[in-house]
Design a protein around this motif. Structure first.
Motif, PDB file in Angstrom:
ATOM      1  N   LEU A  57       0.834  -1.197   0.000  1.00 12.96           N
ATOM      2  CA  LEU A  57       0.000   0.000   0.000  1.00 12.96           C
ATOM      3  C   LEU A  57       0.871   1.251   0.000  1.00 12.96           C
ATOM      4  O   LEU A  57       1.992   1.239   0.504  1.00 12.96           O
ATOM      5  N   GLY A  58       0.324   2.332  -0.527  1.00 15.52           N
ATOM      6  CA  GLY A  58       1.031   3.604  -0.506  1.00 15.52           C
ATOM      7  C   GLY A  58       0.322   4.619  -1.368  1.00 15.52           C
ATOM      8  O   GLY A  58      -0.449   4.259  -2.270  1.00 15.52           O
ATOM      9  N   PRO A  59       0.564   5.915  -1.135  1.00 21.38           N
ATOM     10  CA  PRO A  59      -0.034   6.951  -1.989  1.00 21.38           C
ATOM     11  C   PRO A  59       0.508   6.856  -3.408  1.00 21.38           C
ATOM     12  O   PRO A  59       1.485   6.148  -3.685  1.00 21.38           O
ATOM     13  N   ASN A  60      -0.132   7.583  -4.324  1.00 19.77           N
ATOM     14  CA  ASN A  60       0.392   7.661  -5.688  1.00 19.77           C
ATOM     15  C   ASN A  60       1.823   8.177  -5.653  1.00 19.77           C
ATOM     16  O   ASN A  60       2.138   9.147  -4.966  1.00 19.77           O
ATOM     17  N   GLY A  61       2.699   7.518  -6.412  1.00 25.54           N
ATOM     18  CA  GLY A  61       4.088   7.942  -6.467  1.00 25.54           C
ATOM     19  C   GLY A  61       4.943   7.459  -5.316  1.00 25.54           C
ATOM     20  O   GLY A  61       6.100   7.869  -5.190  1.00 25.54           O
ATOM     21  N   ALA A  62       4.421   6.557  -4.490  1.00 23.43           N
ATOM     22  CA  ALA A  62       5.174   6.099  -3.321  1.00 23.43           C
ATOM     23  C   ALA A  62       6.247   5.085  -3.678  1.00 23.43           C
ATOM     24  O   ALA A  62       7.140   4.820  -2.873  1.00 23.43           O
ATOM     25  N   GLY A  63       6.164   4.477  -4.868  1.00 22.79           N
ATOM     26  CA  GLY A  63       7.161   3.505  -5.280  1.00 22.79           C
ATOM     27  C   GLY A  63       6.651   2.086  -5.381  1.00 22.79           C
ATOM     28  O   GLY A  63       7.427   1.152  -5.622  1.00 22.79           O
ATOM     29  N   LYS A  64       5.335   1.891  -5.249  1.00 21.56           N
ATOM     30  CA  LYS A  64       4.771   0.533  -5.261  1.00 21.56           C
ATOM     31  C   LYS A  64       4.983  -0.145  -6.616  1.00 21.56           C
ATOM     32  O   LYS A  64       5.515  -1.256  -6.679  1.00 21.56           O
ATOM     33  N   THR A  65       4.511   0.490  -7.684  1.00 22.26           N
ATOM     34  CA  THR A  65       4.586  -0.127  -9.002  1.00 22.26           C
ATOM     35  C   THR A  65       6.035  -0.318  -9.436  1.00 22.26           C
ATOM     36  O   THR A  65       6.380  -1.341 -10.038  1.00 22.26           O
ATOM     37  N   THR A  66       6.898   0.638  -9.125  1.00 22.48           N
ATOM     38  CA  THR A  66       8.317   0.482  -9.444  1.00 22.48           C
ATOM     39  C   THR A  66       8.898  -0.736  -8.740  1.00 22.48           C
ATOM     40  O   THR A  66       9.631  -1.537  -9.345  1.00 22.48           O
ATOM     41  N   THR A  67       8.566  -0.915  -7.471  1.00 21.98           N
ATOM     42  CA  THR A  67       9.058  -2.077  -6.722  1.00 21.98           C
ATOM     43  C   THR A  67       8.590  -3.375  -7.367  1.00 21.98           C
ATOM     44  O   THR A  67       9.375  -4.320  -7.542  1.00 21.98           O
ATOM     45  N   VAL A  68       7.316  -3.425  -7.726  1.00 21.10           N
ATOM     46  CA  VAL A  68       6.769  -4.631  -8.342  1.00 21.10           C
ATOM     47  C   VAL A  68       7.440  -4.893  -9.689  1.00 21.10           C
ATOM     48  O   VAL A  68       7.793  -6.043 -10.008  1.00 21.10           O
ATOM     49  N   GLU A  69       7.654  -3.861 -10.483  1.00 24.20           N
ATOM     50  CA  GLU A  69       8.263  -4.054 -11.808  1.00 24.20           C
ATOM     51  C   GLU A  69       9.717  -4.502 -11.703  1.00 24.20           C
ATOM     52  O   GLU A  69      10.208  -5.237 -12.562  1.00 24.20           O
ATOM     53  N   VAL A  70      10.410  -4.089 -10.650  1.00 31.52           N
ATOM     54  CA  VAL A  70      11.764  -4.602 -10.413  1.00 31.52           C
ATOM     55  C   VAL A  70      11.699  -6.088 -10.089  1.00 31.52           C
ATOM     56  O   VAL A  70      12.480  -6.898 -10.605  1.00 31.52           O
ATOM     57  N   CYS A  71      10.746  -6.468  -9.227  1.00 30.68           N
ATOM     58  CA  CYS A  71      10.599  -7.880  -8.857  1.00 30.68           C
ATOM     59  C   CYS A  71      10.216  -8.740 -10.057  1.00 30.68           C
ATOM     60  O   CYS A  71      10.595  -9.917 -10.141  1.00 30.68           O
ATOM     61  N   GLU A  72       9.482  -8.173 -10.992  1.00 29.49           N
ATOM     62  CA  GLU A  72       9.061  -8.911 -12.190  1.00 29.49           C
ATOM     63  C   GLU A  72      10.168  -8.996 -13.240  1.00 29.49           C
ATOM     64  O   GLU A  72      10.047  -9.740 -14.210  1.00 29.49           O
ATOM     65  N   GLY A  73      11.229  -8.216 -13.047  1.00 29.91           N
ATOM     66  CA  GLY A  73      12.331  -8.229 -13.995  1.00 29.91           C
ATOM     67  C   GLY A  73      12.213  -7.233 -15.117  1.00 29.91           C
ATOM     68  O   GLY A  73      13.032  -7.234 -16.046  1.00 29.91           O
ATOM     69  N   PHE A  74      11.230  -6.346 -15.071  1.00 32.89           N
ATOM     70  CA  PHE A  74      11.046  -5.351 -16.122  1.00 32.89           C
ATOM     71  C   PHE A  74      11.914  -4.113 -15.917  1.00 32.89           C
ATOM     72  O   PHE A  74      12.140  -3.357 -16.864  1.00 32.89           O
ATOM     73  N   LEU A  75      12.372  -3.892 -14.687  1.00 31.23           N
ATOM     74  CA  LEU A  75      13.256  -2.774 -14.379  1.00 31.23           C
ATOM     75  C   LEU A  75      14.497  -3.302 -13.681  1.00 31.23           C
ATOM     76  O   LEU A  75      14.421  -4.260 -12.895  1.00 31.23           O
ATOM     77  N   ARG A  76      15.627  -2.667 -13.940  1.00 31.03           N
ATOM     78  CA  ARG A  76      16.881  -3.051 -13.304  1.00 31.03           C
ATOM     79  C   ARG A  76      17.099  -2.186 -12.061  1.00 31.03           C
ATOM     80  O   ARG A  76      17.046  -0.955 -12.145  1.00 31.03           O
ATOM     81  N   PRO A  77      17.355  -2.780 -10.903  1.00 29.05           N
ATOM     82  CA  PRO A  77      17.582  -1.971  -9.704  1.00 29.05           C
ATOM     83  C   PRO A  77      18.918  -1.236  -9.780  1.00 29.05           C
ATOM     84  O   PRO A  77      19.864  -1.710 -10.416  1.00 29.05           O
ATOM     85  N   ASP A  78      18.983  -0.079  -9.146  1.00 27.85           N
ATOM     86  CA  ASP A  78      20.238   0.667  -9.083  1.00 27.85           C
ATOM     87  C   ASP A  78      21.096   0.219  -7.909  1.00 27.85           C
ATOM     88  O   ASP A  78      22.316   0.411  -7.924  1.00 27.85           O
ATOM     89  N   ALA A  79      20.481  -0.351  -6.889  1.00 30.96           N
ATOM     90  CA  ALA A  79      21.217  -0.873  -5.737  1.00 30.96           C
ATOM     91  C   ALA A  79      20.314  -1.838  -4.994  1.00 30.96           C
ATOM     92  O   ALA A  79      19.090  -1.825  -5.157  1.00 30.96           O
ATOM     93  N   GLY A  80      20.921  -2.682  -4.180  1.00 33.11           N
ATOM     94  CA  GLY A  80      20.154  -3.620  -3.371  1.00 33.11           C
ATOM     95  C   GLY A  80      20.125  -5.010  -3.967  1.00 33.11           C
ATOM     96  O   GLY A  80      20.634  -5.260  -5.072  1.00 33.11           O
ATOM     97  N   SER A  81      19.518  -5.927  -3.230  1.00 35.01           N
ATOM     98  CA  SER A  81      19.422  -7.323  -3.627  1.00 35.01           C
ATOM     99  C   SER A  81      17.964  -7.703  -3.841  1.00 35.01           C
ATOM    100  O   SER A  81      17.111  -7.377  -3.001  1.00 35.01           O
ATOM    101  N   VAL A  82      17.672  -8.381  -4.938  1.00 32.96           N
ATOM    102  CA  VAL A  82      16.309  -8.816  -5.259  1.00 32.96           C
ATOM    103  C   VAL A  82      16.359 -10.274  -5.687  1.00 32.96           C
ATOM    104  O   VAL A  82      17.037 -10.622  -6.663  1.00 32.96           O
ATOM    105  N   ARG A  83      15.644 -11.128  -4.967  1.00 35.06           N
ATOM    106  CA  ARG A  83      15.525 -12.543  -5.347  1.00 35.06           C
ATOM    107  C   ARG A  83      14.041 -12.889  -5.376  1.00 35.06           C
ATOM    108  O   ARG A  83      13.310 -12.630  -4.422  1.00 35.06           O
ATOM    109  N   VAL A  84      13.613 -13.468  -6.486  1.00 37.34           N
ATOM    110  CA  VAL A  84      12.222 -13.872  -6.665  1.00 37.34           C
ATOM    111  C   VAL A  84      12.224 -15.347  -7.055  1.00 37.34           C
ATOM    112  O   VAL A  84      12.840 -15.725  -8.062  1.00 37.34           O
TER     113      VAL A  84
END
Length: 328
Positions: A57-84
């Protein structure tokens, strides 16, 4: 117009066989994603267990969709670790996409393709798909199977997008605003499908602006603001807290001076007029607090109507953490 009449089964046949049943299906640590000088996600941590529903959950622009798209592999993270599902969504994206279902915002289907053709196309890419005709029937789309996507209603487009996410028997499903534009019957159907997925041991990541949807479906809720996690826990933990805080709500004449009521109540209690004539007393509510409020109303010459005691809602918690101002 097609109607939804086929009942949702207890399970959808999406049960996955895995050698690591106790491993989380999503594990994100310190995720950072930037768009130029804008930091959309700023050090976010997230963990989703198998066979559970996590509402993001979060307001518009909070980063929800970006987070999901990184987890789906559609966006490359700039830092951090992601395992799905134990995989790197970028380097091992082809392996991952064969095991997940994605329902994006905006449908994601070709405008001119017919509903049945679209679902059969997606099914043909899966090793062991569900029967597309059966899934169309469950989702009330049989009567629209020859209708081009662009001519479907908004709710039908959402249901087709959901069908495309489920037809491949995924181990993990990402649902981005899945009930947006749906009527109450279709919305209830989606809730039943999510419950069936959980019963199959499928992990579900759900983003929604509907607090009752999150409260009903989610095992865990994560609230995000400005790209960071500001709260997390079960709906019960977030709404009740550790101190047993409750709320007393009542209606009376608008514009009453509540300063005397605040001074008469126990320390830690708050009083707000949250809407014209709608009053909210927060804190630990006991019989003495109710008596004090009733006596104060009598002194004001007003009758407290619709008085009720309840725990905080998830919407109350959300607004406390993210503010009440509109976001652009």
């Amino acid at each position: 117009m097609s109607r939804i009449e086929t009942p949702v089964p207890d399970g959808l046949g999406c049960r996955a066989v895995t050698t690591h049943p106790d491993a989380p299906v999503v594990e994100v640590s310190g995720l950072v994603k930037r768009y130029g000088s804008t930091v959309a996600v700023n050090g976010l941590d997230l963990r989703v267990e198998r066979g559970t529903v996590l509402a993001l959950l979060g307001p518009n622009g909070a980063g929800k969709t970006t987070t999901v798209e990184v987890c789906e592999g559609f966006l490359r993270p700039d830092a951090g670790s992601v395992r799905v599902l134990g995989l790197d969504p970028v380097r091992e994206g082809a392996q991952l996409r064969a095991r997940i279902g994605v329902m994006p915002q905006g449908g994601g289907a070709y405008p001119g393709v017919r509903a049945g053709e679209m679902l059969r196309l997606v099914a043909s890419c899966a090793a062991n798909p569900l029967d597309p005709a059966w899934l169309l029937d469950v989702l009330g789309l049989t009567g629209a199977h020859r209708t081009p996507y662009k001519r479907l209603s908004g709710g039908q487009q959402q249901r087709l997008s959901l069908a495309c996410a489920l037809v491949g028997r995924p181990e993990l499903v990402f649902l981005d605003e899945p009930t947006a534009g749906m009527d109450p019957q279709a919305r209830r159907l989606v809730w039943e499908l999510v419950t069936a997925l959980r019963g199959d041991g499928v992990g579900v990541v759900l983003t929604t602006h509907l607090m009752d949807e999150a409260e009903t479906l989610a095992d865990q809720v994560v609230i995000v603001d400005h790209g960071r996690v500001v709260a997390g826990g079960s709906p019960q933990q977030l709404t009740c807290g550790s101190d047993g805080e409750q709320q007393l709500r009542f209606r009376a004449r608008s514009g009453l001076d509540t300063s005397l009521l605040v001074s008469a109540l126990p320390e830690g209690c708050t009083v707000d007029e949250v809407g014209p004539g709608s009053y909210l007393v927060g804190g630990r509510v006991d019989p003495q607090v109710i008596s004090t409020v009733t006596a104060w109303c009598a002194q004001q010459g007003v009758l407290a109507e619709e008085m009720r005691v309840a725990k905080r809602s998830l919407e109350d918690v959300f607004l406390e953490l993210t503010g009440r101002e509109l976001r652009s």
